[in-house]
Design a protein around this motif. Structure first.
Motif, PDB file in Angstrom:
ATOM      1  N   LYS A 126      48.889  40.150  34.592  1.00  0.00           N
ATOM      2  CA  LYS A 126      47.585  39.516  34.569  1.00  0.00           C
ATOM      3  C   LYS A 126      47.728  38.004  34.413  1.00  0.00           C
ATOM      4  N   ASN A 127      46.851  37.279  35.069  1.00  0.00           N
ATOM      5  CA  ASN A 127      46.743  35.855  34.816  1.00  0.00           C
ATOM      6  C   ASN A 127      46.116  35.655  33.434  1.00  0.00           C
ATOM      7  N   LYS A 180      50.797  44.936  37.888  1.00  0.00           N
ATOM      8  CA  LYS A 180      50.766  43.524  38.263  1.00  0.00           C
ATOM      9  C   LYS A 180      50.450  42.676  37.035  1.00  0.00           C
ATOM     10  N   GLU A 212      38.975  39.864  37.948  1.00  0.00           N
ATOM     11  CA  GLU A 212      39.533  41.174  37.614  1.00  0.00           C
ATOM     12  C   GLU A 212      41.030  41.127  37.342  1.00  0.00           C
ATOM     13  N   ASP A 213      41.661  40.016  37.679  1.00  0.00           N
ATOM     14  CA  ASP A 213      43.097  39.874  37.452  1.00  0.00           C
ATOM     15  C   ASP A 213      43.418  38.874  36.353  1.00  0.00           C
ATOM     16  N   THR A 214      42.399  38.456  35.599  1.00  0.00           N
ATOM     17  CA  THR A 214      42.608  37.365  34.642  1.00  0.00           C
ATOM     18  C   THR A 214      42.080  37.707  33.255  1.00  0.00           C
ATOM     19  N   LEU A 244      39.030  36.042  41.093  1.00  0.00           N
ATOM     20  CA  LEU A 244      40.175  36.131  40.190  1.00  0.00           C
ATOM     21  C   LEU A 244      39.828  36.834  38.880  1.00  0.00           C
ATOM     22  N   GLN A 267      48.778  47.703  41.186  1.00  0.00           N
ATOM     23  CA  GLN A 267      47.697  46.956  40.558  1.00  0.00           C
ATOM     24  C   GLN A 267      47.765  47.060  39.042  1.00  0.00           C
ATOM     25  N   PRO A 292      51.708  34.849  38.985  1.00  0.00           N
ATOM     26  CA  PRO A 292      50.691  34.934  37.930  1.00  0.00           C
ATOM     27  C   PRO A 292      50.640  33.579  37.229  1.00  0.00           C
TER      28      PRO A 292
END
Length: 472
Positions: free
Chosen positions: A34-35, A32, A308-310, A306, A29, A207
């Protein structure tokens, strides 16, 4: 006894395996990519609540700012649309012959530069341009997996008469107040397409770099009636700086030709006061309108889980004069045309912090690259602001902006501008101290007591405007 030992051993193996699996998940995580949701807003001034203003209703931008790092002193490197965007997306400084005007194209001015979307695409990102990102619809085309822009006349009128006029002559009235749905205008369509993009990207295994370019509050100030109704025009005042002091070089003032192309705008002289207030009203309405559209996109980002990943970054391509110095539009190096809104939300790192660090738009490229673990190409001249996100004090305390012959050094509270030709020799100068003159009404450049300061700033300007500044 042996059975008990085996049972304990088995439990230990299972526990260790689960622990390692959880640890590996955490590492995955963390590493990974990020977007990136990259939101551009055309002609947006930093006249917003989180910058200390309290008269424009922009609840969605306010909420985003509360979750972001807010840059109080962000400056575009060129106060004109096409050039500003090409400079930002390449991370390269403008020169006297590169990134010059609204029609600038990255492919023409700096084809060898690897742009930010191209760098991301080369490293496994899905790259999408929706709305206005570059000024030219085909510029840097190879950098995008897809690009989309709404169909229709660029002035985007809903009144038939105005629309027909725009098709015939290119221009119509400077604003429009129509009782229509949000989706009638381009920005409503751009938000809808952005939401559809997110939904598709959610199902993908890459991503993504989703660039959304909103059109308002660019002229003409067209917005649905409900956004005009948010404001009472009787309470709108002309800016305090509605004056052109004699100490300021005449070269600093233009005739705002961009605005004069529209109907009912006088071809010369000042804009009548009532019309000026009506345009300010229209500008405010457009900001509230685009705020609502951005809110829809951010709500969908959250609904799709999305967030938390952007990384979300929002910027205006340059400032805009709303009667400041009796000027309209951009195309000058007063702070009103150079200072811009810039906010970045990095999950787990930002939560409404603010910074007064001087930040240039060429700094955006290396910052985003670093945040997703990529090295910037050698053509990038900006400096990453990731240390600021991490709570560190930046070393850099300056920036340089340029438009045509004007080139400005921003150094602490001082704004120093020279007008230069190809030989680099100044033929006009102005200096403002924002500590005592934030409205830039008292030019200090020709006062005897400031000559040592001017000479020092002139040397520093040439050291910092870039090694290729005078090159052809």
């Amino acid at each position: 006894m042996k059975r008990i030992f085996k049972l304990i051993l088995c439990c230990f193996v299972v526990f260790t395996s689960c622990k390692n699996e959880n640890k590996n998940t955490e590492i995955a995580q963390e590493t990974k990519p990020k977007n990136i949701l990259f939101i551009a807003v055309d002609d947006l001034r930093p006249e917003l609540n989180f910058y200390g203003a309290n008269h424009i209703q922009s609840p969605n931008l306010d909420k985003l700012a509360s979750e972001s790092l807010v840059f109080n002193r962000a400056y575009c490197n060129v106060p004109v649309c096409g050039a500003s965007r090409a400079s930002l997306l390449t991370g390269a400084r403008p020169t006297r012959h590169r990134f010059v005007d609204a029609k600038t194209e990255k492919d023409h001015d700096y084809p060898e530069a690897v742009s930010l979307p191209m760098l991301l695409k080369q490293n496994g990102y899905k790259t999408i341009s929706t709305g206005k990102i570059y000024h030219g619809g085909k510029d840097d085309n190879a950098a995008w997996d897809s690009r989309w822009f709404p169909k229709g006349n660029i002035r985007d009128y809903q009144l038939t008469e105005s629309s027909e006029q725009a098709i015939a002559t290119g221009y119509g009235p400077p604003f429009e107040n129509m009782d229509v749905e949000d989706g009638a205008y381009f920005d409503g369509k751009i938000a809808k397409k952005g939401i559809e993009d997110l939904q598709k990207l959610k199902e993908g295994n890459q991503p993504f770099f989703l660039a959304l370019g909103f059109m308002k509050p660019h002229l003409p100030f067209n917005a649905p009636k409900k956004y005009w109704d948010l404001y009472d025009r009787s309470k709108i005042e002309l800016p305090e700086s509605y004056v052109q002091p004699k100490t300021t070089p005449k070269e600093a003032f233009h005739k705002f030709g961009e605005l004069r192309k529209y109907d009912n705008i006088p071809k010369k002289g000042d804009v009548p006061e009532d019309l000026a207030k009506e345009m300010i009203h229209g500008y405010y309405a457009c900001v509230s309108y685009v705020d609502a559209q951005i809110g829809l996109v951010l709500d969908e980002l959250k609904r799709l889980e999305l967030e938390e990943d952007t990384i979300v970054i929002l910027w205006g391509d340059h400032g805009w004069n709303l009667g400041d110095h009796k000027l309209w539009c951009k195309h000058v190096t007063f702070e009103t045309a150079l200072r811009t809104p810039l906010i970045i939300k990095v999950p787990g790192k930002t939560s409404g912090q603010q910074t007064d660090a001087i930040t240039e738009y060429i700094d955006i490229y290396p910052s985003l690259a670093e945040l997703v673990g990529l090295d910037s190409p050698e053509t990038v001249e900006g400096q990453s602001f990731v240390p600021i996100i991490n709570g560190e004090t930046p070393e850099k305390d300056w920036g340089v902006s340029k438009f045509r012959d004007m080139v400005t050094l921003i150094k602490g509270d001082l704004f120093y501008t020279e007008w230069v030709k190809d030989d680099g020799i100044a033929y006009a100068r102005m200096l403002f101290d924002h500590k005592t003159d934030p409205l830039e009404l008292d030019n200090l450049a020709e006062k005897p007591e400031y000559q040592d300061t001017v000479n020092q700033l002139a040397v520093e300007l040439r050291e910092k405007w870039g090694k290729d500044f005078l090159s052809k």
